[in-house]
Design a protein around this motif. Structure first.
Motif, PDB file in Angstrom:
ATOM      1  N   GLN A  92       0.412  -1.113   0.271  1.00  0.00           N
ATOM      2  CA  GLN A  92       0.043   0.052  -0.152  1.00  0.00           C
ATOM      3  C   GLN A  92       0.797   1.073   0.006  1.00  0.00           C
ATOM      4  OE1 GLN A  92      -3.135  -0.943   0.741  1.00  0.00           O
ATOM      5  NE2 GLN A  92      -4.724   1.642   0.806  1.00  0.00           N
ATOM      6  N   VAL A  93       0.128   2.399  -0.966  1.00  0.00           N
ATOM      7  CA  VAL A  93       1.208   3.247  -1.015  1.00  0.00           C
ATOM      8  C   VAL A  93       0.298   4.657  -0.493  1.00  0.00           C
ATOM      9  CG1 VAL A  93       3.173   4.309  -2.507  1.00  0.00           C
ATOM     10  CG2 VAL A  93       2.113   2.155  -3.496  1.00  0.00           C
ATOM     11  N   GLN A  94      -0.602   4.420   0.682  1.00  0.00           N
ATOM     12  CA  GLN A  94      -1.226   5.716   0.539  1.00  0.00           C
ATOM     13  C   GLN A  94      -0.389   7.043   1.514  1.00  0.00           C
ATOM     14  OE1 GLN A  94      -4.149   5.658   4.260  1.00  0.00           O
ATOM     15  NE2 GLN A  94      -5.414   6.587   3.068  1.00  0.00           N
ATOM     16  N   PRO A  95      -0.006   8.182   0.443  1.00  0.00           N
ATOM     17  CA  PRO A  95       0.624   9.482   0.720  1.00  0.00           C
ATOM     18  C   PRO A  95       0.600   9.550   1.883  1.00  0.00           C
ATOM     19  CG  PRO A  95      -0.644  10.062  -0.916  1.00  0.00           C
ATOM     20  CD  PRO A  95      -0.867   8.362  -0.465  1.00  0.00           C
ATOM     21  N   VAL A  96       0.888  11.004   3.106  1.00  0.00           N
ATOM     22  CA  VAL A  96      -0.097  11.453   4.022  1.00  0.00           C
ATOM     23  C   VAL A  96       0.310  12.357   3.826  1.00  0.00           C
ATOM     24  CG1 VAL A  96       0.428  11.685   6.479  1.00  0.00           C
ATOM     25  CG2 VAL A  96       0.801   9.149   5.136  1.00  0.00           C
ATOM     26  N   GLU A  97      -0.627  14.015   3.849  1.00  0.00           N
ATOM     27  CA  GLU A  97      -0.470  15.114   4.537  1.00  0.00           C
ATOM     28  C   GLU A  97      -0.668  16.248   5.597  1.00  0.00           C
ATOM     29  OE1 GLU A  97      -4.056  13.864   1.010  1.00  0.00           O
ATOM     30  OE2 GLU A  97      -3.758  13.065   2.877  1.00  0.00           O
ATOM     31  N   SER A  98      -0.057  16.574   5.647  1.00  0.00           N
ATOM     32  CA  SER A  98       0.253  17.243   6.579  1.00  0.00           C
ATOM     33  C   SER A  98       0.751  19.368   6.023  1.00  0.00           C
ATOM     34  CB  SER A  98       1.537  17.149   7.017  1.00  0.00           C
ATOM     35  OG  SER A  98       2.765  17.773   6.797  1.00  0.00           O
ATOM     36  N   GLY A  99      -0.282  19.872   7.325  1.00  0.00           N
ATOM     37  CA  GLY A  99       0.655  21.110   7.031  1.00  0.00           C
ATOM     38  C   GLY A  99      -1.263  22.562   6.442  1.00  0.00           C
ATOM     39  N   GLY A 100      -2.627  21.890   6.815  1.00  0.00           N
ATOM     40  CA  GLY A 100      -3.440  22.372   7.123  1.00  0.00           C
ATOM     41  C   GLY A 100      -3.704  23.213   8.022  1.00  0.00           C
ATOM     42  N   GLY A 101      -4.925  24.181   7.334  1.00  0.00           N
ATOM     43  CA  GLY A 101      -4.855  24.760   9.352  1.00  0.00           C
ATOM     44  C   GLY A 101      -5.559  26.163   8.867  1.00  0.00           C
ATOM     45  N   LEU A 102      -5.923  27.189   9.220  1.00  0.00           N
ATOM     46  CA  LEU A 102      -6.752  27.978   9.379  1.00  0.00           C
ATOM     47  C   LEU A 102      -5.587  29.362   8.877  1.00  0.00           C
ATOM     48  CD1 LEU A 102      -9.724  29.836  10.263  1.00  0.00           C
ATOM     49  CD2 LEU A 102      -8.651  29.394  12.366  1.00  0.00           C
ATOM     50  N   VAL A 103      -6.362  29.825   8.443  1.00  0.00           N
ATOM     51  CA  VAL A 103      -5.411  31.479   8.132  1.00  0.00           C
ATOM     52  C   VAL A 103      -6.305  32.633   7.765  1.00  0.00           C
ATOM     53  CG1 VAL A 103      -4.732  30.304   5.720  1.00  0.00           C
ATOM     54  CG2 VAL A 103      -2.832  32.324   6.892  1.00  0.00           C
ATOM     55  N   GLN A 104      -5.924  33.754   7.476  1.00  0.00           N
ATOM     56  CA  GLN A 104      -6.543  34.208   7.573  1.00  0.00           C
ATOM     57  C   GLN A 104      -6.461  34.889   5.574  1.00  0.00           C
ATOM     58  OE1 GLN A 104      -5.550  37.922   9.460  1.00  0.00           O
ATOM     59  NE2 GLN A 104      -6.968  37.633  10.832  1.00  0.00           N
ATOM     60  N   ALA A 105      -7.556  35.730   5.150  1.00  0.00           N
ATOM     61  CA  ALA A 105      -7.374  35.742   3.687  1.00  0.00           C
ATOM     62  C   ALA A 105      -5.961  36.437   3.112  1.00  0.00           C
ATOM     63  CB  ALA A 105      -8.281  36.302   2.877  1.00  0.00           C
ATOM     64  N   GLY A 106      -5.630  36.235   2.582  1.00  0.00           N
ATOM     65  CA  GLY A 106      -4.135  36.526   2.408  1.00  0.00           C
ATOM     66  C   GLY A 106      -2.957  36.251   2.598  1.00  0.00           C
ATOM     67  N   GLY A 107      -3.203  35.262   3.480  1.00  0.00           N
ATOM     68  CA  GLY A 107      -1.601  34.522   4.323  1.00  0.00           C
ATOM     69  C   GLY A 107      -1.975  33.217   3.089  1.00  0.00           C
ATOM     70  N   SER A 108      -0.588  32.862   3.785  1.00  0.00           N
ATOM     71  CA  SER A 108       0.021  32.250   2.832  1.00  0.00           C
ATOM     72  C   SER A 108       0.155  30.298   4.104  1.00  0.00           C
ATOM     73  CB  SER A 108       1.396  31.899   3.347  1.00  0.00           C
ATOM     74  OG  SER A 108       1.783  33.114   2.055  1.00  0.00           O
ATOM     75  N   LEU A 109       0.166  28.983   3.410  1.00  0.00           N
ATOM     76  CA  LEU A 109       0.856  27.434   4.466  1.00  0.00           C
ATOM     77  C   LEU A 109       1.206  27.428   2.877  1.00  0.00           C
ATOM     78  CD1 LEU A 109      -3.560  26.518   5.349  1.00  0.00           C
ATOM     79  CD2 LEU A 109      -0.950  27.393   6.835  1.00  0.00           C
ATOM     80  N   ARG A 110       2.189  26.188   3.723  1.00  0.00           N
ATOM     81  CA  ARG A 110       2.590  24.935   2.772  1.00  0.00           C
ATOM     82  C   ARG A 110       2.204  24.078   2.991  1.00  0.00           C
ATOM     83  NH1 ARG A 110       9.078  23.271   2.958  1.00  0.00           N
ATOM     84  NH2 ARG A 110       9.015  23.029   1.032  1.00  0.00           N
ATOM     85  N   LEU A 111       1.571  23.163   2.468  1.00  0.00           N
ATOM     86  CA  LEU A 111       1.313  21.410   2.674  1.00  0.00           C
ATOM     87  C   LEU A 111       2.470  20.816   2.248  1.00  0.00           C
ATOM     88  CD1 LEU A 111      -2.300  21.886   0.755  1.00  0.00           C
ATOM     89  CD2 LEU A 111      -1.615  22.392   3.491  1.00  0.00           C
ATOM     90  N   SER A 112       2.081  19.436   3.097  1.00  0.00           N
ATOM     91  CA  SER A 112       3.558  18.343   2.349  1.00  0.00           C
ATOM     92  C   SER A 112       3.153  17.431   1.645  1.00  0.00           C
ATOM     93  CB  SER A 112       3.780  18.115   4.107  1.00  0.00           C
ATOM     94  OG  SER A 112       5.351  19.432   3.803  1.00  0.00           O
ATOM     95  N   CYS A 113       3.085  15.955   1.200  1.00  0.00           N
ATOM     96  CA  CYS A 113       2.585  14.965   1.606  1.00  0.00           C
ATOM     97  C   CYS A 113       3.849  14.298   0.978  1.00  0.00           C
ATOM     98  CB  CYS A 113       2.165  14.897   0.041  1.00  0.00           C
ATOM     99  SG  CYS A 113       1.356  13.244  -0.399  1.00  0.00           S
ATOM    100  N   ALA A 114       4.009  12.840   2.058  1.00  0.00           N
ATOM    101  CA  ALA A 114       5.041  12.047   2.149  1.00  0.00           C
ATOM    102  C   ALA A 114       4.048  10.540   1.222  1.00  0.00           C
ATOM    103  CB  ALA A 114       6.163  11.818   3.734  1.00  0.00           C
TER     104      ALA A 114
END
Length: 124
Positions: free
Chosen positions: A1-23
């Motif tokens: 099985q190869v299911q990838p795992v995401e991380s990095g989500g969350g709550l942010v204000q408009a105009g802000g930034s986030l970085r998602l990762s997937c291993a």
């Protein structure tokens, strides 16, 4: 099985930034395209961004061009989604998916393995 795992989500204000990762644990990760999709409440899952096996090519949905950037590190079996200038309409669960080949695909059925998703909420 190869299911990838995401991380990095969350709550942010408009105009802000986030970085998602997937291993991904897939041994052939470095030969496979990767994609990010998202699903907002009441809507179908849709393509966001894709990257080919080497990282030399990327492709984006029109709605995110110029704001989101997909990249990958094959040495770490990881793909990233840098999200800048976020808008409330970017609010969704973001899914990482492993492609069936080395070239970018934009349809969900063209991806073999999916992560469980990470929630992104952009407040206005």
């Amino acid at each position: 099985q190869v299911q990838p795992v995401e991380s990095g989500g969350g709550l942010v204000q408009a105009g802000g930034s986030l970085r998602l990762s997937c291993a991904a644990s897939e041994r052939s990760f470095s030969s496979l395209a990767m994609g990010w999709f998202r699903q907002a409440p009441g809507k179908e899952r849709g393509f966001v961004a894709g990257i080919n096996w080497s990282g030399s090519r990327t492709y984006y949905a029109d709605s995110v061009k110029g704001r989101l950037t997909i990249s990958r590190d094959n040495a770490k079996n990881t793909v990233y989604l840098q999200m800048n200038s976020l808008k409330p309409e970017d609010t969704a669960v973001y899914y990482c998916a492993v492609g069936t080949g080395g070239n970018i695909r934009t349809y969900a059925f063209e991806y073999n393995y999916w992560g469980q998703g990470t929630q992104v909420i952009v407040s206005s």
